[in-house]
Motif scaffolding. Structure first.
Motif, PDB file in Angstrom:
ATOM      1  N   CYS A  27       0.819  -1.222   0.000  1.00 46.18           N
ATOM      2  CA  CYS A  27       0.000   0.000   0.000  1.00 46.18           C
ATOM      3  C   CYS A  27       0.849   1.266   0.000  1.00 46.18           C
ATOM      4  O   CYS A  27       0.316   2.366  -0.013  1.00 46.18           O
ATOM      5  CB  CYS A  27      -0.950   0.010   1.195  1.00 46.18           C
ATOM      6  N   PHE A  28       2.180   1.118   0.041  1.00 40.73           N
ATOM      7  CA  PHE A  28       3.148   2.217   0.006  1.00 40.73           C
ATOM      8  C   PHE A  28       3.048   3.162   1.198  1.00 40.73           C
ATOM      9  O   PHE A  28       3.453   4.298   1.117  1.00 40.73           O
ATOM     10  CB  PHE A  28       3.044   2.990  -1.325  1.00 40.73           C
ATOM     11  N   TYR A  29       2.495   2.672   2.283  1.00 39.35           N
ATOM     12  CA  TYR A  29       2.437   3.468   3.509  1.00 39.35           C
ATOM     13  C   TYR A  29       3.829   3.523   4.123  1.00 39.35           C
ATOM     14  O   TYR A  29       4.547   2.525   4.150  1.00 39.35           O
ATOM     15  CB  TYR A  29       1.440   2.843   4.500  1.00 39.35           C
ATOM     16  N   GLU A  30       4.236   4.702   4.586  1.00 42.69           N
ATOM     17  CA  GLU A  30       5.527   4.875   5.236  1.00 42.69           C
ATOM     18  C   GLU A  30       5.291   5.254   6.692  1.00 42.69           C
ATOM     19  O   GLU A  30       4.420   6.066   6.987  1.00 42.69           O
ATOM     20  CB  GLU A  30       6.326   5.989   4.555  1.00 42.69           C
ATOM     21  N   TRP A  31       6.062   4.674   7.602  1.00 46.94           N
ATOM     22  CA  TRP A  31       5.924   5.008   9.012  1.00 46.94           C
ATOM     23  C   TRP A  31       7.261   4.882   9.709  1.00 46.94           C
ATOM     24  O   TRP A  31       8.165   4.209   9.249  1.00 46.94           O
ATOM     25  CB  TRP A  31       4.866   4.146   9.691  1.00 46.94           C
ATOM     26  N   ASP A  32       7.364   5.583  10.824  1.00 57.40           N
ATOM     27  CA  ASP A  32       8.561   5.532  11.657  1.00 57.40           C
ATOM     28  C   ASP A  32       8.298   4.511  12.755  1.00 57.40           C
ATOM     29  O   ASP A  32       7.425   4.708  13.591  1.00 57.40           O
ATOM     30  CB  ASP A  32       8.839   6.907  12.257  1.00 57.40           C
TER      31      ASP A  32
END
Length: 110
Positions: A27-32
Motif C-alpha cells: 500500500c506504500f504506507y511509510e511510518w517511523d
C-alpha cells in the motif's frame, strides 16, 4: 524468526526499511517504527487532517452504483462524519444523491 514488521495500515508482511522509515510494498504506507502505532487520523488528498463536521470538496468524478450520473468533481459536501474503521471512511449526505460513504483519498478539506 523473522525481523520484518507488518504494515500498520494494511497488515502486509512485505515491508522494507528505507532510511529511518519502514515502507509497505503493498500500500506504500511509510511510518517511523520508533513512533509506535498508527493513529486513527483520517487525511484528505493533500494530507490535511479531517474532523467530524468539516466540509470537503470532491476532487474527482465519482461513479455511484444505481445512479445515472456521477458525483461531479467540485461538489461541496458539508457536515461529514468520520468512520476510521471502514474503507469508505466518510459518511455524508450529498444533494441529489442522499446519504453515502466516500473515501478520504478523493476529497480535500474546504
Amino acid at each position: 524468526m523473522s525481523d520484518t514488521m507488518h504494515c500498520p495500515k494494511c497488515e502486509s508482511e512485505f515491508t522494507y526499511a528505507q532510511d529511518d522509515l519502514m515502507v509497505c510494498s503493498q500500500c506504500f504506507y511509510e511510518w517511523d517504527p520508533a513512533e509506535g502505532e498508527l493513529s486513527d487520523k483520517i487525511l484528505d488528498i493533500n494530507g490535511n487532517e479531517l474532523q467530524n463536521g468539516d466540509s470537503v470538496i470532491v476532487m474527482k468524478d465519482l461513479p455511484v452504483k444505481g445512479a445515472p450520473k456521477p458525483v461531479k468533481a467540485g461538489t461541496k459536501v458539508k457536515n461529514i462524519r468520520l468512520r476510521p474503521d471502514s474503507d469508505h471512511n466518510i459518511d455524508c449526505k450529498i444533494d441529489g444523491f442522499g446519504a453515502m460513504a466516500l473515501k478520504s483519498e478523493f476529497v480535500k478539506k474546504a
